[in-house]
Design a protein around this motif. Sequence first.
Motif, PDB file in Angstrom:
ATOM      1  N   TYR A   7     -51.398 -38.326  33.667  1.00  0.00           N
ATOM      2  CA  TYR A   7     -51.001 -39.097  34.771  1.00  0.00           C
ATOM      3  C   TYR A   7     -51.467 -40.642  34.802  1.00  0.00           C
ATOM      4  CZ  TYR A   7     -50.509 -41.685  39.870  1.00  0.00           C
ATOM      5  OH  TYR A   7     -49.906 -42.075  39.948  1.00  0.00           O
ATOM      6  N   SER A  10     -48.921 -41.166  31.467  1.00  0.00           N
ATOM      7  CA  SER A  10     -47.323 -41.195  31.907  1.00  0.00           C
ATOM      8  C   SER A  10     -46.328 -42.650  32.689  1.00  0.00           C
ATOM      9  CB  SER A  10     -46.823 -40.281  32.486  1.00  0.00           C
ATOM     10  OG  SER A  10     -47.354 -40.429  34.001  1.00  0.00           O
ATOM     11  N   GLU A  12     -46.883 -43.282  35.415  1.00  0.00           N
ATOM     12  CA  GLU A  12     -46.582 -42.775  36.730  1.00  0.00           C
ATOM     13  C   GLU A  12     -47.387 -44.085  38.097  1.00  0.00           C
ATOM     14  OE1 GLU A  12     -43.752 -40.952  38.121  1.00  0.00           O
ATOM     15  OE2 GLU A  12     -43.348 -41.090  36.366  1.00  0.00           O
ATOM     16  N   SER A  13     -48.641 -44.456  37.281  1.00  0.00           N
ATOM     17  CA  SER A  13     -49.617 -45.022  38.453  1.00  0.00           C
ATOM     18  C   SER A  13     -49.246 -46.416  38.745  1.00  0.00           C
ATOM     19  CB  SER A  13     -51.106 -45.246  37.428  1.00  0.00           C
ATOM     20  OG  SER A  13     -50.442 -45.863  35.773  1.00  0.00           O
ATOM     21  N   TYR A  15     -46.596 -46.748  40.083  1.00  0.00           N
ATOM     22  CA  TYR A  15     -45.422 -46.766  41.266  1.00  0.00           C
ATOM     23  C   TYR A  15     -46.413 -46.722  42.300  1.00  0.00           C
ATOM     24  CZ  TYR A  15     -41.446 -45.888  37.960  1.00  0.00           C
ATOM     25  OH  TYR A  15     -40.775 -46.025  37.118  1.00  0.00           O
ATOM     26  N   ARG A 112     -36.537 -45.460  32.684  1.00  0.00           N
ATOM     27  CA  ARG A 112     -37.239 -43.744  32.662  1.00  0.00           C
ATOM     28  C   ARG A 112     -35.738 -42.467  32.780  1.00  0.00           C
ATOM     29  NH1 ARG A 112     -42.912 -43.014  33.579  1.00  0.00           N
ATOM     30  NH2 ARG A 112     -43.600 -44.966  33.952  1.00  0.00           N
TER      31      ARG A 112
END
Length: 149
Positions: A7, A10, A12-13, A15, A112
């Motif tokens: 996680y 990638s 994504e943290s 957001y 992305r």
Amino acid sequence: MSRIAMYFASGESLYLGAGLLLLAVTSIAFLKHGWMLRVRNLLAWVALALMIMASPLLSLVVTLMFFAVFAVWFVTSNQSSLSQTTFRLQMGASILLAASLLILTILEFSHRKMPRITGNASDHLVVIGDSISPELIRTSCSSKRVVCR
């Protein structure tokens, strides 16, 4: 590799961190004293850490400007007595921080999307820079013979 590590790897943290920080910025009118203010401060720092761990590709100038706006917002939002000038500075920093959060996430999200693959069709696949092949080479004898030839 664990799901938590994937996680953060990638990106994504970013957001989640931006959403939490936006929540902390917008809750400034409701939280002025006590334990709720401390929770909001903790939430702001956790959100900033999540955004940093995402490692968005930003220039040094943009990163320093974001940290400066965050610092001004954090200091002014934690003052108990506000003068007219401090209140204006706090509102300006809040608006600027919220706008920069939205702009950063929109810019990062636009990077992305899957790139368009062009070229002639082929019957083989070439993977450049995969992260699984070192593990395969280390654990499998047959893959050592294939890769090392």
